[in-house]
Design a protein around this motif. Structure first.
Motif, PDB file in Angstrom:
ATOM      1  N   THR A 171       4.680  11.698 -11.273  1.00  0.00           N
ATOM      2  CA  THR A 171       5.099  12.137  -9.946  1.00  0.00           C
ATOM      3  C   THR A 171       3.862  12.377  -9.091  1.00  0.00           C
ATOM      4  O   THR A 171       2.957  13.109  -9.489  1.00  0.00           O
ATOM      5  CB  THR A 171       5.928  13.427 -10.047  1.00  0.00           C
ATOM      6  OG1 THR A 171       7.021  13.198 -10.940  1.00  0.00           O
ATOM      7  CG2 THR A 171       6.476  13.840  -8.686  1.00  0.00           C
ATOM      8  N   TYR A 216       6.524   7.264 -10.220  1.00  0.00           N
ATOM      9  CA  TYR A 216       6.191   5.965 -10.775  1.00  0.00           C
ATOM     10  C   TYR A 216       6.436   5.998 -12.276  1.00  0.00           C
ATOM     11  O   TYR A 216       6.471   7.067 -12.888  1.00  0.00           O
ATOM     12  CB  TYR A 216       4.704   5.644 -10.549  1.00  0.00           C
ATOM     13  CG  TYR A 216       4.292   5.617  -9.098  1.00  0.00           C
ATOM     14  CD1 TYR A 216       4.453   4.475  -8.331  1.00  0.00           C
ATOM     15  CD2 TYR A 216       3.715   6.738  -8.512  1.00  0.00           C
ATOM     16  CE1 TYR A 216       4.069   4.448  -7.004  1.00  0.00           C
ATOM     17  CE2 TYR A 216       3.319   6.724  -7.183  1.00  0.00           C
ATOM     18  CZ  TYR A 216       3.503   5.571  -6.430  1.00  0.00           C
ATOM     19  OH  TYR A 216       3.127   5.561  -5.120  1.00  0.00           O
ATOM     20  N   ARG A 243       2.385  13.329  -5.275  1.00  0.00           N
ATOM     21  CA  ARG A 243       2.637  13.883  -3.951  1.00  0.00           C
ATOM     22  C   ARG A 243       1.434  13.567  -3.066  1.00  0.00           C
ATOM     23  O   ARG A 243       0.284  13.757  -3.478  1.00  0.00           O
ATOM     24  CB  ARG A 243       2.830  15.396  -4.072  1.00  0.00           C
ATOM     25  CG  ARG A 243       3.577  16.009  -2.907  1.00  0.00           C
ATOM     26  CD  ARG A 243       4.109  17.366  -3.304  1.00  0.00           C
ATOM     27  NE  ARG A 243       3.001  18.301  -3.487  1.00  0.00           N
ATOM     28  CZ  ARG A 243       2.982  19.268  -4.389  1.00  0.00           C
ATOM     29  NH1 ARG A 243       3.997  19.432  -5.201  1.00  0.00           N
ATOM     30  NH2 ARG A 243       1.964  20.068  -4.485  1.00  0.00           N
ATOM     31  N   SER A 244       1.707  13.079  -1.891  1.00  0.00           N
ATOM     32  CA  SER A 244       0.616  12.723  -0.986  1.00  0.00           C
ATOM     33  C   SER A 244       1.024  13.008   0.450  1.00  0.00           C
ATOM     34  O   SER A 244       2.208  13.085   0.776  1.00  0.00           O
ATOM     35  CB  SER A 244       0.261  11.241  -1.142  1.00  0.00           C
ATOM     36  OG  SER A 244       1.385  10.435  -0.866  1.00  0.00           O
ATOM     37  N   ASN A 261       4.980  13.159   1.036  1.00  0.00           N
ATOM     38  CA  ASN A 261       5.681  12.124   0.291  1.00  0.00           C
ATOM     39  C   ASN A 261       5.600  12.427  -1.185  1.00  0.00           C
ATOM     40  O   ASN A 261       4.545  12.823  -1.671  1.00  0.00           O
ATOM     41  CB  ASN A 261       5.011  10.765   0.526  1.00  0.00           C
ATOM     42  CG  ASN A 261       5.242  10.275   1.941  1.00  0.00           C
ATOM     43  OD1 ASN A 261       6.192   9.555   2.206  1.00  0.00           O
ATOM     44  ND2 ASN A 261       4.374  10.687   2.857  1.00  0.00           N
ATOM     45  N   GLU A 262       6.707  12.205  -1.884  1.00  0.00           N
ATOM     46  CA  GLU A 262       6.682  12.367  -3.324  1.00  0.00           C
ATOM     47  C   GLU A 262       7.372  11.158  -3.942  1.00  0.00           C
ATOM     48  O   GLU A 262       8.517  10.847  -3.597  1.00  0.00           O
ATOM     49  CB  GLU A 262       7.393  13.652  -3.739  1.00  0.00           C
ATOM     50  CG  GLU A 262       7.172  13.968  -5.204  1.00  0.00           C
ATOM     51  CD  GLU A 262       7.629  15.373  -5.540  1.00  0.00           C
ATOM     52  OE1 GLU A 262       6.822  16.313  -5.407  1.00  0.00           O
ATOM     53  OE2 GLU A 262       8.788  15.533  -5.915  1.00  0.00           O
ATOM     54  N   ILE A 263       6.645  10.466  -4.785  1.00  0.00           N
ATOM     55  CA  ILE A 263       7.179   9.265  -5.416  1.00  0.00           C
ATOM     56  C   ILE A 263       6.987   9.382  -6.919  1.00  0.00           C
ATOM     57  O   ILE A 263       5.951   9.870  -7.379  1.00  0.00           O
ATOM     58  CB  ILE A 263       6.461   8.001  -4.899  1.00  0.00           C
ATOM     59  CG1 ILE A 263       6.718   7.838  -3.408  1.00  0.00           C
ATOM     60  CG2 ILE A 263       6.926   6.760  -5.661  1.00  0.00           C
ATOM     61  CD1 ILE A 263       6.196   6.564  -2.808  1.00  0.00           C
ATOM     62  N   ASP A 309       0.492  11.084   3.101  1.00  0.00           N
ATOM     63  CA  ASP A 309       1.057   9.858   3.658  1.00  0.00           C
ATOM     64  C   ASP A 309       1.439   8.938   2.514  1.00  0.00           C
ATOM     65  O   ASP A 309       0.914   9.077   1.419  1.00  0.00           O
ATOM     66  CB  ASP A 309       0.028   9.165   4.556  1.00  0.00           C
ATOM     67  CG  ASP A 309      -0.348  10.042   5.739  1.00  0.00           C
ATOM     68  OD1 ASP A 309       0.548  10.453   6.487  1.00  0.00           O
ATOM     69  OD2 ASP A 309      -1.553  10.326   5.896  1.00  0.00           O
ATOM     70  N   PRO A 310       2.334   7.980   2.769  1.00  0.00           N
ATOM     71  CA  PRO A 310       2.703   7.045   1.709  1.00  0.00           C
ATOM     72  C   PRO A 310       1.469   6.306   1.195  1.00  0.00           C
ATOM     73  O   PRO A 310       0.610   5.904   1.983  1.00  0.00           O
ATOM     74  CB  PRO A 310       3.661   6.069   2.404  1.00  0.00           C
ATOM     75  CG  PRO A 310       4.161   6.804   3.598  1.00  0.00           C
ATOM     76  CD  PRO A 310       3.048   7.715   4.023  1.00  0.00           C
ATOM     77  N   LEU A 311       1.395   6.131  -0.125  1.00  0.00           N
ATOM     78  CA  LEU A 311       0.252   5.442  -0.719  1.00  0.00           C
ATOM     79  C   LEU A 311       0.547   3.947  -0.816  1.00  0.00           C
ATOM     80  O   LEU A 311       1.656   3.561  -1.169  1.00  0.00           O
ATOM     81  CB  LEU A 311       0.008   5.956  -2.137  1.00  0.00           C
ATOM     82  CG  LEU A 311      -0.384   7.406  -2.297  1.00  0.00           C
ATOM     83  CD1 LEU A 311      -0.391   7.758  -3.778  1.00  0.00           C
ATOM     84  CD2 LEU A 311      -1.749   7.662  -1.681  1.00  0.00           C
ATOM     85  N   ILE A 359       1.049   0.747  -2.599  1.00  0.00           N
ATOM     86  CA  ILE A 359       1.369   0.528  -4.006  1.00  0.00           C
ATOM     87  C   ILE A 359       0.223  -0.177  -4.727  1.00  0.00           C
ATOM     88  O   ILE A 359      -0.039   0.087  -5.903  1.00  0.00           O
ATOM     89  CB  ILE A 359       2.703  -0.263  -4.152  1.00  0.00           C
ATOM     90  CG1 ILE A 359       3.078  -0.419  -5.612  1.00  0.00           C
ATOM     91  CG2 ILE A 359       2.625  -1.621  -3.492  1.00  0.00           C
ATOM     92  CD1 ILE A 359       3.539   0.844  -6.280  1.00  0.00           C
TER      93      ILE A 359
END
Ligand code: CU
Length: 69
Positions: free
Chosen positions: A43, A6, A45-46, A2-4, A48-50, A52
């Motif tokens: 940015t 923030y 990357r993990s 996953n890459e989010i 699994d989704p973290l 929030i």
């Protein structure tokens, strides 16, 4: 993977970037953190989704603010 991206407010220099990188990087499952101080974009990357709230708490504890959400 996953890459989010923030948005973190309150960062002004390399020290801030290091603090945010360390705070988020310490969360379970985080593989990579990259910070752009000028834009406040972080940015993450993990595996699994973290959650929030975990990200928000880490950023708060470091002395910055997670924008939005
Ligand atoms: Cu700073």
């Amino acid at each position: 993977m996953n890459e989010i991206v923030y948005t973190v407010t309150g960062m002004s220099c390399g020290h801030c970037a290091d603090a945010v990188t360390g705070a988020i990087g310490g969360l379970t499952g985080v593989e990579h953190v990259s910070v752009e101080v000028d834009s406040g974009q972080v940015t993450v990357r993990s595996a699994d989704p973290l959650p929030i709230e975990s990200v928000r708490a880490a950023v708060d504890d470091a002395g910055y603010r997670l924008a939005g959400a």
